[in-house]
Design an enzyme around this catalytic site. Structure first.
Site, PDB file in Angstrom:
ATOM      1  N   GLU A 129       0.573  -1.102  -0.222  1.00 33.96           N
ATOM      2  CA  GLU A 129       0.422   0.075   0.050  1.00 33.96           C
ATOM      3  C   GLU A 129       0.829   0.963  -0.016  1.00 33.96           C
ATOM      4  OE1 GLU A 129      -3.106   0.202   3.683  1.00 33.96           O
ATOM      5  OE2 GLU A 129      -3.772   2.442   1.903  1.00 33.96           O
ATOM      6  N   ALA A 270       2.210   0.108  10.689  1.00 39.82           N
ATOM      7  CA  ALA A 270       2.049  -1.165  10.007  1.00 39.82           C
ATOM      8  C   ALA A 270       0.873  -1.946   9.109  1.00 39.82           C
ATOM      9  CB  ALA A 270       1.072  -1.783  11.483  1.00 39.82           C
ATOM     10  N   MET A 271       0.495  -2.800   8.524  1.00 38.60           N
ATOM     11  CA  MET A 271       0.039  -2.422   7.288  1.00 38.60           C
ATOM     12  C   MET A 271      -1.085  -4.557   8.213  1.00 38.60           C
ATOM     13  SD  MET A 271      -0.489  -1.972   4.477  1.00 38.60           S
ATOM     14  CE  MET A 271      -1.876  -2.954   3.619  1.00 38.60           C
ATOM     15  N   GLU A 272      -2.388  -4.146   6.975  1.00 35.15           N
ATOM     16  CA  GLU A 272      -2.978  -4.603   7.494  1.00 35.15           C
ATOM     17  C   GLU A 272      -2.928  -5.855   6.095  1.00 35.15           C
ATOM     18  OE1 GLU A 272      -3.569  -1.688   6.723  1.00 35.15           O
ATOM     19  OE2 GLU A 272      -5.857  -1.250   5.064  1.00 35.15           O
ATOM     20  N   ASN A 273      -2.324  -6.173   5.627  1.00 35.32           N
ATOM     21  CA  ASN A 273      -2.516  -7.069   4.032  1.00 35.32           C
ATOM     22  C   ASN A 273      -3.096  -8.854   4.378  1.00 35.32           C
ATOM     23  OD1 ASN A 273      -0.063  -5.953   3.777  1.00 35.32           O
ATOM     24  ND2 ASN A 273       1.106  -6.873   4.818  1.00 35.32           N
ATOM     25  N   HIS A 305      -6.229  -2.643  15.555  1.00 34.35           N
ATOM     26  CA  HIS A 305      -6.329  -1.387  13.987  1.00 34.35           C
ATOM     27  C   HIS A 305      -6.547  -2.115  12.612  1.00 34.35           C
ATOM     28  CE1 HIS A 305      -6.463   2.620  11.565  1.00 34.35           C
ATOM     29  NE2 HIS A 305      -5.804   1.957  10.854  1.00 34.35           N
ATOM     30  N   GLU A 306      -5.266  -2.544  12.515  1.00 34.06           N
ATOM     31  CA  GLU A 306      -4.599  -3.646  11.514  1.00 34.06           C
ATOM     32  C   GLU A 306      -6.035  -4.971  11.741  1.00 34.06           C
ATOM     33  OE1 GLU A 306      -2.973  -2.332   9.680  1.00 34.06           O
ATOM     34  OE2 GLU A 306      -1.989  -0.657  11.117  1.00 34.06           O
ATOM     35  N   GLU A 328      -9.754   4.494   6.407  1.00 30.26           N
ATOM     36  CA  GLU A 328      -9.010   4.944   7.665  1.00 30.26           C
ATOM     37  C   GLU A 328      -9.630   5.388   8.857  1.00 30.26           C
ATOM     38  OE1 GLU A 328      -5.938   2.904   8.124  1.00 30.26           O
ATOM     39  OE2 GLU A 328      -5.708   2.776   6.278  1.00 30.26           O
TER      40      GLU A 328
HETATM   41  N1  B3K Z   1      -3.087   0.776   5.605  1.00 27.90           N
HETATM   42  C1  B3K Z   1      -1.915   0.701   6.212  1.00 27.90           C
HETATM   43  C2  B3K Z   1      -0.560   2.217   5.711  1.00 27.90           C
HETATM   44  C3  B3K Z   1       0.018   2.446   4.455  1.00 27.90           C
HETATM   45  C4  B3K Z   1       0.660   3.973   3.903  1.00 27.90           C
HETATM   46  C5  B3K Z   1       0.765   3.505   2.719  1.00 27.90           C
HETATM   47  N2  B3K Z   1       2.276   4.437   2.656  1.00 27.90           N
HETATM   48  C6  B3K Z   1      -1.931   1.411   7.102  1.00 27.90           C
HETATM   49  C7  B3K Z   1      -2.876   1.920   8.906  1.00 27.90           C
HETATM   50  O1  B3K Z   1      -3.663   2.561   7.643  1.00 27.90           O
HETATM   51  O2  B3K Z   1      -3.438   0.595   8.688  1.00 27.90           O
HETATM   52 ZN    ZN Z   2      -5.371   1.832   9.150  1.00 26.20          ZN
END
Ligand code: B3K
Ligand code: ZN
Length: 883
Positions: A129, A270-273, A305-306, A328
């Site tokens: 992302e 962090a990142m929600e993959n 959150h994730e 978000e």
């Molecule tokens: N969705 C990601 C953020 C990605 C940022 C890219 N530059 C984390 C979050 O908001 O949960």
């Molecule tokens: Zn988020």
């Protein structure tokens, strides 16, 4: 610019078009080696029946890729069948449906931008992302193209024992040359930004969760060896989040496995993959010795959150990046509510509002002000902003307030019923809320398109004979870049009326048959609007915008009223708020007096009020800690037409000292009463007591000649058993010019040099000192062996701590702080544009500084803009900040 021939392209919401092609399935194959990686993707594609151009060529996104093979329906294509430029692979004349195979070579080991596939500490990981996937392979890298992914990873078995991707593991085996493979399948269609791959030498801590329908879910948190002892809090938080989401939203987890991986080089939190969240180590690892209570709370909220994104973001994703706040803002609101339920609701609200005011209000008042649904961008990574996140959450909270808990929940259910499995828009969300509840949100929609913080004034009239009280509220929003004229917004105003003893009155609006108890929510929808209340026996005291029911600025209220509310309001948020507003008025008066060369002292009545607060046994410790803290320097700066950097600092410190001097014995007693020596825990109550104890310590630490107070600080620094307490003591020493300061800092580094997250604290601590010579100390620290710009946490610990946490030295009148920041931005521009653009933001806030500082800030922006090979990320922030 990287592409010096043309100005960077602006992407506009108005230009959104449906994709010409759809991807039903993606079969990815990664061959990971020490010198690079080969990526083969097989795309099962068809033309989009909904597109307007049935003969359109296929234009795939791709950057920094070496293309070695393209095959259509199994047949390799000659290079006359496609064109490649710096950002695309274009194939004309394709049939209705087909498979496309693409092989690319990439170099994760050389990828310093930390987007796409890169290595961190020798382990492979991804960040896709917003547009990272195009750095891995050619693809329709946009969030409205949803496909089913299968991923096979091949790597050296000894060096890279763990191979992870989204979904469920469906196969594994060994191949020749000591290599092995694993295959993953994700049954849920997803956009490319949710793809993830992790491969490396990691250990897992495992647990499980049984969903409300009885399905067992395996939970795994992966870290580097040695760190597995610090994940119990993250695991507990994950299980609590899973339970809360079922209970509060009816959202149950949908795969059989949920994984979190901690990575030390990560651009954000962090990142929600899907099924494979990737986290900055700072937001997973926590132990009493290495993490503060604040860190524990951040771990809890970011894990939540994730996880919450699995429904709000992954199951229902965004149609385009202008809709970012759809996932978000909503998910921040969800994690705030989770934290409020897990800890203290009022203290959580205070923390959330502090944060909004500290980071979003300045953005809304500055050069990159934008609505929560922006209309254009040059680089989307620049729009992961406090406005999209924090103000976006406030917008969802207002919908919740207007609809009530029940109406809101019906709205969520309808939103999911309509859009599960789709890429949706903010408009889809609002429409579902409206349709499910019957509440008209026509006017409310302006919050999505209008930037800026509304300013509210309140006028009152009291008719004693009629027992009638009227309140006239007016709203106005100052122009923001590109939006000179603002319209009235639909603003929910939660109101309480108090009697002279501070009790909540029953409230009856003119025309209503019956008075209702407690807080009332009124809708302010016009520029100026009058509300009339009847049946009152005496003149009421209004408590406006309880719980901060809208992200607005309320004009200063009379001091006696603020003092009254500070002592009596039944709404804890407004009680805290009254104290903050009162303190702000007093301090700003002090700043003005100092400037005029007049003597000023803090109003003794305020000191007395703080003393009463400290002795109020009915109050929660965490609340008292919040309420005794004076408003921060940036909050005060935000209230001044021309910011007086030194004046704010000097007056605020003088006021802190006055309070500490007057209340010394009380502070000492409170310190001792809250100094827990029992077993460690991070319950809200224990955290609150530590917060209060350390607030007392911070005050006592100002009493330089007080041997008892100084001993307390030094003892705590040397002997405390939690990072919260150690850091609280060091924060006092940080600003004291005594020999013990250096000794304590050295001892801390010697003890923790092998714990990167603690070393970050050591850098940040020094970068936020008020002592003279701090900038030179920071410059010297850039040459410290442990300093590197390549690790985002480390870079932020030193640089952003100065630029965002140390106004006195960042805004030094000689411009040295600005020059330092610009040097770091330029050093990061090439290797990590995203981080460079992020740390640059404070340099754009020149508008309300005096002319000398303005000129110095603009000169640094000009120096950045004149640099060769500027990234799109840095260009956009610098250019908009300079305008
Ligand atoms: N969705 C990601 C953020 C990605 C940022 C890219 N530059 C984390 C979050 O908001 O949960
Ligand atoms: Zn988020």
């Amino acid at each position: 610019m990287t592409d010096s021939s043309s100005a960077p392209r602006t992407v506009r919401l108005a230009d959104y078009r449906l994709p010409d092609f759809l991807i039903d399935a993606v079969d990815l194959h990664f061959d990971l080696r020490e010198d690079g990686a080969t990526v083969t993707s097989r795309l099962t594609m068809r033309r989009n029946p909904a597109t307007s151009d049935p003969a359109a060529p296929l234009v795939l996104d791709g950057q920094d890729l070496r293309l070695t093979r393209v095959a259509l329906d199994g047949e390799a294509l000659g290079d006359n069948r496609y064109t490649v430029d710096a950002e695309h692979l274009t194939l004309p004349g394709l049939p209705q449906s087909f498979t496309l195979e693409i092989t690319t070579e990439i170099e994760p080991q050389k990828n310093t931008s930390l987007q796409g596939l890169y290595t961190s500490g020798g382990n492979f990981c991804t960040q896709c992302e917003a547009e990272g996937f195009r750095h891995i392979t050619y693809y329709l890298d946009r969030p409205d193209v949803l496909a089913r992914y299968t991923t096979t990873i091949v790597a050296d078995k000894a060096k890279v024992p763990v191979l992870l991707s989204n979904g469920n593991p469906v196969g594994a085996g060994e191949t020749e040359g000591g290599r092995h493979w694993a295959k993953w399948e994700d049954p849920f269609p997803k956009p490319s930004y949710l793809f993830a791959l992790v491969a490396g030498d990691l250990v897992a801590v495992e647990d499980s969760f049984t969903t409300r329908s009885g399905r067992p879910i395996d939970l795994k948190i992966f870290t580097r060896k040695g760190d597995e002892t610090k994940v119990s809090h993250a695991m507990r938080s994950l299980k609590a989040s899973m339970a809360w989401d079922e209970q509060a939203y009816g959202f149950e987890y949908d795969l059989d496995l949920f994984m979190i991986v901690a990575v030390s080089d990560f651009n954000m939190g962090a990142m929600e993959n899907k099924g494979l969240n990737i986290f900055n180590t700072a937001l997973v690892l926590a132990s009493r010795e290495t993490a503060t209570d604040g860190d524990f709370q951040r771990v809890e909220s970011v894990v939540a959150h994730e996880y919450f994104h699995n429904w709000t973001g992954n199951r229902i994703t965004c149609r385009d990046w202008f809709q970012l706040s759809l996932k978000e803002g909503l998910t921040v609101f969800r994690d705030q509510e989770f934290s409020a339920d897990e800890n203290s609701r009022p203290v959580q609200r205070i923390a959330d509002v502090r944060r909004l005011r500290a980071i979003q209000f300045p953005e809304d008042a500055g050069p990159i002000a934008h609505p929560i649904r922006p209309e254009s961008y040059i680089e989307i990574n620049n729009f992961y902003t406090p406005t999209v996140y924090e103000k976006g959450a406030e917008v969802i909270r207002m919908i919740h307030t207007l609809l009530g808990a029940e109406g809101y929940r019906k709205g969520i259910d309808l939103y999911v019923e309509r859009h599960d499995g789709q890429a949706a828009t903010c408009e889809n969300f609002v429409a579902a809320m409206e349709d499910a509840s019957g509440v008209d949100l026509t006017l409310f929609r302006r919050w999505y398109s209008q930037a800026g913080t509304p300013e509210i004034t309140a006028e009152e009239e009291w008719d004693a004979a009629a027992g009638r009280y009227s309140l006239t509220l007016a709203q106005a929003t100052a122009p923001t870049p590109g939006q000179p004229d603002k319209q009235p917004l639909h603003i929910p105003m939660a109101l309480g009326l108090l009697d002279a003893q501070g009790r909540d009155l029953l409230v009856r609006l003119a025309g209503e048959a019956e008075a209702k108890p407690g807080t009332r929510v009124l809708s302010l929808t016009e520029g100026r609007q009058r509300f009339v209340f009847e049946g009152l026996a005496g003149r009421p005291v209004p408590s406006l915008f309880r719980g901060f029911s809208a992200p607005i600025k309320l004009a200063p209220q009379p001091r006696e009223r603020l003092a009254f509310l500070f002592a009596h309001d039944s709404d804890p948020f407004n009680r805290w708020e009254a104290g903050q507003q009162l303190a702000a008025q007093l301090l700003l008066e002090g700043v003005a007096a100092r400037k005029a060369g007049r003597h000023w002292t803090l109003d003794p009545e305020f000191v007395t009020a703080v003393g009463r607060l400290l002795e109020d046994k009915a109050l929660d410790a965490a609340f008292v800690a919040e309420a005794m803290a004076l408003p921060g320097e940036s909050f005060l700066a935000d209230q001044m037409a021309v910011i007086d950097v030194e004046g704010i600092h000097a007056v605020r410190e003088a006021a802190r000292l006055a309070i500490a001097t007057a209340l010394r014995d009380c502070l000492l007693a409170l310190y001792r009463a809250n100094d827990d020596r029992g077993p460690f825990d991070v319950s809200a109550a224990a955290v609150g007591r530590r917060a209060l104890k350390n607030a007392c310590l911070a005050a006592l630490g100002l009493l330089q000649g007080d041997a008892e107070a100084t001993t307390l600080v030094l003892d705590q620094a040397r002997t405390a058993s939690t990072m919260t307490d150690v850091l609280a003591a060091l924060t006092v020493l940080r600003d004291r010019d005594i020999p013990e300061r250096a000794e304590a800092l050295e001892a801390f580094y010697a003890k923790w040099q092998d714990e990167p997250l603690v070393v970050d604290k050591w850098f940040a601590l020094q970068a936020t000192s008020a002592l003279p010579g701090t900038l030179d100390a920071i410059k010297a620290l850039t040459r410290h062996p442990a300093f590197t710009l390549r690790n985002p946490n480390r870079a932020r610990a030193l640089i952003s701590s100065l630029a965002m946490g140390n106004p006195l030295h960042f805004h030094a009148a000689d411009g040295s702080g600005y020059a330092f920041l610009a040097d770091q931005v330029l050093a990061l521009n090439g290797p990590n544009p995203q981080l460079a653009a992020r740390i640059l933001v404070p340099l754009g806030r020149w508008q309300r500084h005096e002319p000398g500082r303005q000129a110095a800030m603009k000169a640094e922006l000009d120096r950045i803009l004149a640099a060769p090979d500027l990234s799109r990320d840095v260009y956009e922030i610098a250019a908009k900040s300079r305008a």
